[in-house]
Design an enzyme around this catalytic site. Structure first.
Site, PDB file in Angstrom:
ATOM      1  N   PHE A   1       1.096  -1.425  -0.220  1.00  0.00           N
ATOM      2  CA  PHE A   1       0.199  -0.363   0.255  1.00  0.00           C
ATOM      3  C   PHE A   1       0.687   1.274   0.113  1.00  0.00           C
ATOM      4  O   PHE A   1       0.267   2.660   0.942  1.00  0.00           O
ATOM      5  CB  PHE A   1      -0.488  -0.083   1.218  1.00  0.00           C
ATOM      6  CG  PHE A   1      -1.776  -0.907   1.474  1.00  0.00           C
ATOM      7  CD1 PHE A   1      -2.513  -2.055   0.023  1.00  0.00           C
ATOM      8  CD2 PHE A   1      -1.402  -2.170   2.029  1.00  0.00           C
ATOM      9  CE1 PHE A   1      -3.363  -2.717   0.097  1.00  0.00           C
ATOM     10  CE2 PHE A   1      -2.209  -3.380   2.363  1.00  0.00           C
ATOM     11  CZ  PHE A   1      -3.338  -3.664   1.095  1.00  0.00           C
ATOM     12  N   ARG A   2       1.928   1.334  -0.528  1.00  0.00           N
ATOM     13  CA  ARG A   2       3.053   2.410  -0.684  1.00  0.00           C
ATOM     14  C   ARG A   2       3.525   3.354   0.081  1.00  0.00           C
ATOM     15  O   ARG A   2       3.949   4.074   0.883  1.00  0.00           O
ATOM     16  CB  ARG A   2       2.094   3.227  -1.652  1.00  0.00           C
ATOM     17  CG  ARG A   2       1.146   3.278  -2.704  1.00  0.00           C
ATOM     18  CD  ARG A   2       2.438   2.557  -3.895  1.00  0.00           C
ATOM     19  NE  ARG A   2       1.748   2.541  -5.091  1.00  0.00           N
ATOM     20  CZ  ARG A   2       2.147   1.074  -5.636  1.00  0.00           C
ATOM     21  NH1 ARG A   2       2.959   0.901  -5.263  1.00  0.00           N
ATOM     22  NH2 ARG A   2       0.948   1.159  -6.850  1.00  0.00           N
ATOM     23  N   LEU A   3       3.439   1.890   1.247  1.00  0.00           N
ATOM     24  CA  LEU A   3       4.004   2.267   2.340  1.00  0.00           C
ATOM     25  C   LEU A   3       4.959   1.912   3.077  1.00  0.00           C
ATOM     26  O   LEU A   3       5.360   0.968   4.243  1.00  0.00           O
ATOM     27  CB  LEU A   3       2.724   1.953   4.060  1.00  0.00           C
ATOM     28  CG  LEU A   3       1.195   2.637   3.640  1.00  0.00           C
ATOM     29  CD1 LEU A   3       0.471   1.567   5.118  1.00  0.00           C
ATOM     30  CD2 LEU A   3       1.267   4.123   3.823  1.00  0.00           C
ATOM     31  N   HIS A   4       6.293   2.003   1.865  1.00  0.00           N
ATOM     32  CA  HIS A   4       7.316   1.278   2.316  1.00  0.00           C
ATOM     33  C   HIS A   4       8.765   2.377   3.532  1.00  0.00           C
ATOM     34  O   HIS A   4       8.088   3.107   4.174  1.00  0.00           O
ATOM     35  CB  HIS A   4       8.204   2.666   0.628  1.00  0.00           C
ATOM     36  CG  HIS A   4       6.955   2.484  -0.337  1.00  0.00           C
ATOM     37  ND1 HIS A   4       6.233   1.193  -0.834  1.00  0.00           N
ATOM     38  CD2 HIS A   4       6.528   3.663  -0.821  1.00  0.00           C
ATOM     39  CE1 HIS A   4       6.026   1.135  -1.908  1.00  0.00           C
ATOM     40  NE2 HIS A   4       5.931   2.369  -1.948  1.00  0.00           N
TER      41      HIS A   4
END
Ligand SMILES: Cc1cc2nc3c(=O)[nH]c(=O)nc-3n(C[C@H](O)[C@H](O)[C@H](O)COP(=O)(O)O)c2cc1C
Ligand SMILES: Cc1ncc(COP(=O)(O)O)c(CN)c1O
Length: 204
Positions: A182-185
């Protein structure tokens, strides 16, 4: 992509960015289809206009990241004038990125000689024949230049062209990025503080 040993794990615990970089490069050597050592090299020209192209990492020591090129090329001129650059590795197979910013200095003459001597003869001749980044009227002109240098160096080892050498980028900042759902890198930046590194986690 299913998480694996290479895509999972917590790199954010590391405190030495050089050590972490070496681990990631070694991982990439196993998983990339080619040129795991390829890196985008960003420079600026005399007007502050950015430029970028890919080069290969050919050396890494405690001082920094080494690559080789033609010093009369666009990048060569930009680096000699500005003494600053940035690098970016993107390993698609690992979903990882490393960004590096720092200062630039030419490598020592003997270091460049040693690397040049390790290259295939064809590449050594090519370094003489290519006036990198300057206009070339046609392919034949290049091939004629190659033939002329082959004759010139017939029966001997080509010397390193004076305009062909390496630059070393000594980092002041290194950022590691790893893809997470979820692009929560995960992002971890290291800033040089004289002898040590300050570590900061960044929002993705
Ligand atoms: C995978 C890859 C690796 C490359 N490695 C180098 C390199 O190590 N040195 C180099 O001078 N050019 C290398 N090149 C070519 C450069 O990207 C570029 O075209 C050339 O150096 C001219 O750049 P300039 O006009 O900005 O000086 C490479 C290109 C690719 C795609
Ligand atoms: C023009 C040029 N010079 C230098 C290099 C560096 O690699 P090598 O020394 O292995 O030729 C490359 C790699 N693609 C290149 O394209």
């Amino acid at each position: 992509m299913e998480p694996t040993e290479l895509t999972a794990g917590d790199f954010t615990e590391h405190s030495d960015p050089f050590e972490l970089f070496r681990l990631w490069l070694a991982d990439a050597e196993k998983t990339e289809i080619n040129d795991a050592n390829a890196m985008s090299l960003a420079t600026v020209d005399e007007f502050g206009m950015p430029d970028v192209r890919v080069v290969l990492l050919k050396g890494l020591d405690e001082e920094g990241f080494v690559f080789y090129t033609n010093f009369e090329s666009q990048k060569g001129q930009q680096l000699l004038a500005q003494h600053r650059a940035a690098l970016c590795f993107h390993w698609k197979s690992l979903r990882r990125q490393v960004r590096i910013r720092g200062t630039i200095a030419p490598v020592a003459e003997d270091e460049a000689d040693e690397y040049y001597a390790s290259r295939p003869r064809g590449s050594r001749i090519g370094a003489w024949a290519s006036q990198q980044s300057r206009p070339l009227p046609d392919r034949e002109t290049l091939e004629n230049a190659v033939a002329a240098y082959e004759r010139k160096f017939e029966g001997e080892e080509p010397s390193r062209p004076p305009h062909w050498s390496g630059f070393r980028l000594t980092p002041v900042q290194i950022e590691f990025w790893h893809d997470r759902p979820f692009r929560l890198h995960d992002r971890m930046r290291f800033d040089r503080e004289s002898e040590t590194w300050r570590k900061t986690r960044l929002y993705p």
